[in-house]
Design an enzyme around this catalytic site. Sequence first.
Site, PDB file in Angstrom:
ATOM      1  N   LYS A 148      30.494  22.353  37.191  1.00 54.92           N
ATOM      2  CA  LYS A 148      30.710  24.564  37.566  1.00 54.92           C
ATOM      3  C   LYS A 148      31.704  24.631  38.449  1.00 54.92           C
ATOM      4  O   LYS A 148      31.667  23.878  40.209  1.00 54.92           O
ATOM      5  CB  LYS A 148      29.561  24.490  37.433  1.00 54.92           C
ATOM      6  CG  LYS A 148      29.798  26.249  37.895  1.00 54.92           C
ATOM      7  CD  LYS A 148      28.782  26.597  38.147  1.00 54.92           C
ATOM      8  CE  LYS A 148      29.546  28.858  38.102  1.00 54.92           C
ATOM      9  NZ  LYS A 148      28.035  29.749  38.017  1.00 54.92           N
ATOM     10  N   LYS A 170      32.106  23.858  33.502  1.00 56.11           N
ATOM     11  CA  LYS A 170      32.727  24.738  33.408  1.00 56.11           C
ATOM     12  C   LYS A 170      33.157  24.959  34.099  1.00 56.11           C
ATOM     13  O   LYS A 170      33.669  24.624  35.565  1.00 56.11           O
ATOM     14  CB  LYS A 170      31.420  25.735  33.481  1.00 56.11           C
ATOM     15  CG  LYS A 170      31.512  27.378  33.605  1.00 56.11           C
ATOM     16  CD  LYS A 170      30.480  27.887  33.961  1.00 56.11           C
ATOM     17  CE  LYS A 170      30.460  29.324  33.890  1.00 56.11           C
ATOM     18  NZ  LYS A 170      28.747  30.281  34.623  1.00 56.11           N
TER      19      LYS A 170
END
Length: 340
Positions: A207, A265
């Site tokens: 992320k 992400k």
Amino acid sequence: MNLNFLMVQKNKYMLRRNRRLRNNESIRSLVRETILHPNDFIVPLFIVEGSNIKEEIPSMPNYFRMSLDNIEKEVKELQRLNLKSVLLFVKVLDNLKDNAGKEALNPNGLMQRAIKTVKNVAPEIIIMTDVALDPYSIYGHDGIIENGQIANDSTANFLAEMSISHAQAGADFVAPSDMMDGRIQTIRQALEQNNFINTGILAYSAKYASAHYGPFRDALDSAPVDLMDIPKDKKTYQMDYHNRIEAIRETVMDVKEGADIVMVKPGISYLDIVREVKNAVDVPVAVYQVSGEYAMIKAASERGWLDHDAIMMEQTTSIKRAGADMIASYFAKDIVKLIS
């Protein structure tokens, strides 16, 4: 007839013409390598307190925060569209926020009630739950603040407690989105010790500290606050977007610690990372097509600069082509309606 002349005549024609397989839509669809399917999608849902609430998020046109009664209706529609998985996020009331996140452990909290609501309406839908402190934090951070810093280990222990609370409510997967070191192992051990051996972990493994998250933070009112004595952003725990090898290291560690699914992400700016991760691990790979990606397509199409459906399909297909086994996307309903 001259044999040399025949050979020259023969060789002037191309034996391979790749365009034969692009000649019309029927042949293009027959040989297509990457195909989107309803099973590919996880649907994010934003949940608020109250009743009969369905409020559009200003920076995410046609996407809504909903109260639990409308979540019931939404889940039934997802079923009709053959969408099989949801990812739950809650917007916590300001008076329930603190530095420790204690409201996250409330057995009658909004997340816990949301899990039960979805499970009662559609027992077969896979419920994934956001496990992070930022919706509950007065500081908007994913961890507990100690001495002006994000405290890694105490946060990881708290996230394990939060995961147990979600599992008790009926979550199928917990999805820690915080990027604390070692939290997957801590959560996995806690789940095992409490006999939640079948509760899965979808780890936000790579992320990045991205500028694409702005609309999401508007949706949940979870942006970091700008105070002098605490970090003003999430760069001390989310990944530096300049880095590639680090993503592999983070993801492999999460798999070793017990992650069942790993996530990259955001999506479209990180397709190289998606492919690297897919090549590096032997568990399913998820990608989050995040709020900023959604908002950019919406804004450009509203101005007539892009064809909304065409760019939506192209970008989402590219994420799957890069190696995603599943995609968390705000476009899920729109895409499934198109491909059906």
